[in-house]
Scaffold this motif. Sequence first.
Motif, short mmCIF file in Angstrom:
data_model
loop_
_atom_site.label_atom_id
_atom_site.label_comp_id
_atom_site.label_asym_id
_atom_site.label_seq_id
_atom_site.Cartn_x
_atom_site.Cartn_y
_atom_site.Cartn_z
N VAL A 1 -1.77 12.32 -6.43
CA VAL A 1 -1.05 13.41 -7.09
C VAL A 1 0.43 13.34 -6.68
O VAL A 1 0.90 12.27 -6.29
N LYS A 2 1.13 14.43 -6.75
CA LYS A 2 2.58 14.36 -6.56
C LYS A 2 2.99 13.93 -5.16
O LYS A 2 3.85 13.06 -4.99
N GLN A 3 2.36 14.50 -4.13
CA GLN A 3 2.83 14.28 -2.76
C GLN A 3 1.83 13.58 -1.85
O GLN A 3 2.16 13.27 -0.71
N ASN B 1 0.82 -1.21 0.00
CA ASN B 1 0.00 0.00 0.00
C ASN B 1 0.86 1.27 0.00
O ASN B 1 0.59 2.21 0.75
N GLN B 2 1.87 1.27 -0.86
CA GLN B 2 2.76 2.42 -0.97
C GLN B 2 2.77 2.96 -2.39
O GLN B 2 2.72 2.20 -3.37
N VAL B 3 2.81 4.29 -2.49
CA VAL B 3 2.87 4.99 -3.77
C VAL B 3 4.23 5.66 -3.90
O VAL B 3 4.70 6.32 -2.96
N THR B 4 4.86 5.53 -5.07
CA THR B 4 6.12 6.21 -5.35
C THR B 4 5.93 7.06 -6.60
O THR B 4 5.59 6.53 -7.66
N VAL B 5 6.13 8.38 -6.46
CA VAL B 5 5.99 9.31 -7.58
C VAL B 5 7.34 9.95 -7.86
O VAL B 5 7.97 10.51 -6.95
N ASN C 1 8.71 11.24 -4.39
CA ASN C 1 7.87 11.33 -3.20
C ASN C 1 7.22 9.98 -2.95
O ASN C 1 6.88 9.25 -3.89
N ASN C 2 7.06 9.65 -1.66
CA ASN C 2 6.41 8.41 -1.25
C ASN C 2 5.27 8.72 -0.29
O ASN C 2 5.40 9.59 0.57
N TYR C 3 4.15 7.99 -0.43
CA TYR C 3 3.05 8.15 0.52
C TYR C 3 2.19 6.89 0.47
O TYR C 3 2.36 6.01 -0.39
N ALA C 4 1.24 6.79 1.41
CA ALA C 4 0.39 5.61 1.51
C ALA C 4 -0.70 5.61 0.45
O ALA C 4 -1.29 6.65 0.15
N ALA C 5 -0.97 4.44 -0.11
CA ALA C 5 -2.06 4.29 -1.07
C ALA C 5 -3.39 4.18 -0.34
O ALA C 5 -3.45 3.86 0.85
N VAL C 6 -4.48 4.47 -1.06
CA VAL C 6 -5.83 4.40 -0.53
C VAL C 6 -6.64 3.49 -1.45
O VAL C 6 -6.53 3.61 -2.68
N PRO C 7 -7.46 2.58 -0.90
CA PRO C 7 -8.27 1.71 -1.78
C PRO C 7 -9.09 2.53 -2.78
O PRO C 7 -9.65 3.57 -2.45
N GLY C 8 -9.10 2.07 -4.02
CA GLY C 8 -9.85 2.77 -5.07
C GLY C 8 -9.13 3.99 -5.62
O GLY C 8 -9.74 4.77 -6.37
N MET C 9 -7.83 4.15 -5.32
CA MET C 9 -7.09 5.32 -5.77
C MET C 9 -6.85 5.28 -7.27
O MET C 9 -6.42 4.28 -7.83
N VAL C 10 -7.14 6.41 -7.92
CA VAL C 10 -6.84 6.59 -9.34
C VAL C 10 -5.78 7.67 -9.47
O VAL C 10 -5.18 8.09 -8.49
N ASP C 11 -5.52 8.14 -10.68
CA ASP C 11 -4.49 9.15 -10.90
C ASP C 11 -5.06 10.27 -11.77
O ASP C 11 -6.22 10.21 -12.19
N GLY C 12 -4.25 11.28 -12.04
CA GLY C 12 -4.72 12.42 -12.81
C GLY C 12 -5.07 12.10 -14.25
O GLY C 12 -5.75 12.88 -14.91
N ASN C 13 -4.64 10.95 -14.73
CA ASN C 13 -4.97 10.53 -16.10
C ASN C 13 -6.34 9.85 -16.15
O ASN C 13 -7.13 10.09 -17.06
#
Length: 234
Positions: free
Chosen positions: A164-166, A118-122, A129-141
């Motif tokens: 998003v970025k952070q 459950n980690q996001v790397t941008v 930047n790294n932060y925690a993922a959330v169920p159902g998370m999408v992106d700007g695209n």
Amino acid sequence: MRTLKLSRTLLAGLTLATFTTAVFASPPKSFTATYQVLRDGEAMGQATITLKSLGNGEYEYSNQMKGTSGLAAMLGANSNAVTRFRWHNDTLETENYTSKVSALKTKERTMQVNWTSNQVTVTDNKGTNNYAAVPGMVDGNTFPLALGLALASGNQSVTLPVGVKQQVEHQQYKVQASESVQVPAGTFNAERVARTDSDKHFEAWYVKQYPLPVKLVQTEGGDLTMQLSQFSAN
């Protein structure tokens, strides 16, 4: 200065109520959609958006924009964003996302989502930047697609977790009215949807037969309008 605004416009173009994961009626079907892109009311390019199934609940969603007139054409401006997402627990979730925007300078961004940890790397031109993922998370695209699927399920107010970025933003959208809208693809009776949690202007017009908006207007990065020209199921 105009070149900087153009880059921001292209970035914005990659971009389309409870704090819970949106659940959709059914998984999306493959399609190709083309849009006329305008900036400040003047035609600047064309966008082609494609969704294709990779099998086993995996999908690829791409958004390619090319400058075809004015300054955008002169600079050879173009952008390409590709998201791979999964259909999980009746919702879509981003697995990885890449974008590249070229207009004199090139800007790149990647997002990797590890759903095991459950980690996001941008990563972009300025760092990681790294932060925690959330169920159902999408992106700007992919958020315009996720929003369209939520509306098709009968939701009038939708909150989407968008990476998003952070951080993850819980972006809130609400149907404002039903009205007629005319675009190159035709005239439609549509639901006008606006973002309600930000002072950045965003409106989109959705119809039941398409998962993407027939028209989208936003001010981030310039007065950007996308109007549907053609839609075909693949």
